[in-house]
Write an enzyme that holds these catalytic residues in place. Sequence first.
Site, PDB file in Angstrom:
ATOM      1  N   ARG A   1      40.511  32.604  33.906  1.00 44.59           N
ATOM      2  CA  ARG A   1      39.326  33.229  33.323  1.00 44.59           C
ATOM      3  C   ARG A   1      39.418  33.131  31.806  1.00 44.59           C
ATOM      4  NH1 ARG A   1      37.153  32.490  37.363  1.00 44.59           N
ATOM      5  NH2 ARG A   1      36.125  33.956  38.777  1.00 44.59           N
TER       6      ARG A   1
ATOM      7  N   GLU B   1      30.445  31.306  28.377  1.00 42.70           N
ATOM      8  CA  GLU B   1      30.036  30.152  29.171  1.00 42.70           C
ATOM      9  C   GLU B   1      28.529  30.206  29.418  1.00 42.70           C
ATOM     10  OE1 GLU B   1      32.355  29.740  32.740  1.00 42.70           O
ATOM     11  OE2 GLU B   1      34.264  29.797  31.678  1.00 42.70           O
TER      12      GLU B   1
ATOM     13  N   HIS C   1      34.521  24.431  33.533  1.00 41.35           N
ATOM     14  CA  HIS C   1      34.725  25.373  34.638  1.00 41.35           C
ATOM     15  C   HIS C   1      34.548  24.667  35.988  1.00 41.35           C
ATOM     16  CE1 HIS C   1      34.541  29.928  35.653  1.00 41.35           C
ATOM     17  NE2 HIS C   1      35.162  29.263  36.607  1.00 41.35           N
TER      18      HIS C   1
END
Length: 325
Positions: free
Chosen positions: A244, A273, A291
């Site tokens: 994360r 993000e 990601h």
Amino acid sequence: MAKKALIVSFSFEQEPEAFEALRERGVEPILLAESERKGWGQQELIDYWNALPEKPEGILMGADIEIGAPFTEQCEGLRYISLNCAGCDHLDLPALERAGIVACNVPRQNFDAVADFAWGQILSLMRRIPQGDQNIRAGRWCEGVARGCAVSRKTLGILGLGAIGQGVMRRAQGFEMDVLAYDPYENAELVEKYGVRYLPLQEVLTQSDIVVITCPLTDETHHLMNEESLRSMKPQAFLVNCSRGPIVDTAALAKILREGKIAGAALDVYEEEPLLESELFSLPNTVLTPHMAGLADREIHNVAMQSAYNMADLLEGKEVKSRLI
């Protein structure tokens, strides 16, 4: 009359069988495609929801938009959230619980994909694979390509020895590595079988050649890797984060990289993000990906199917094993 679920997940929208699984259970999926919501945050989702003429009872979503008190205070009709992922730190669970919204996730489905990807990050970063690709495409056979770093027989530090961390650890055996771990819960079986050594964070950081972050985001792990902890690493060490984004203080990392205090970093997750601009972009000793660690074909399919089944079960009033609230 079919119950409706809003689909807000890029990986789910690539799985037609998952849509069919919903329809077979009497659920009408309403797709909010990624191409329509690029860069959206919670407020944009609130506006979209309130403009819907008929409110779905459920949202099936990924991890790219937060949902919390602003949504529950401004929107009506939502009863269920089925996450198309394991991580849930983008949900304000107390706020959702106060609003009577039930949420569930899909745990332990794509940990192998993430562990594989972590090793892709390690190899790409240390062996400078992306730079080699860029140079040969530009007609430069070997100009400007620095020597990479050997990966085998190094010391690997893993922050968080859950399912993903254990996957990274098992793969390290093939590289003949000494594996160190920082985790509040020691597993004697892993010590016996793999020879992993549990140590305090400071010792893991000072002894490791590669530090891989695989712990969940909590209040305790937020900015776990800050300027002080980054400076504890060896100057020739590499940092990898496929867990994360907020576990790493981005500004501190950029500063440390610019100063050459560590050798490089590979990141798949970020504090903000989508990452559309960043000071990290100008740093050559980084490998940055969007990601994508968990997005392997088999795992995407399995997670999407399970999140579809979870959504259908919730709408039918059934209990879901992976219920979060």
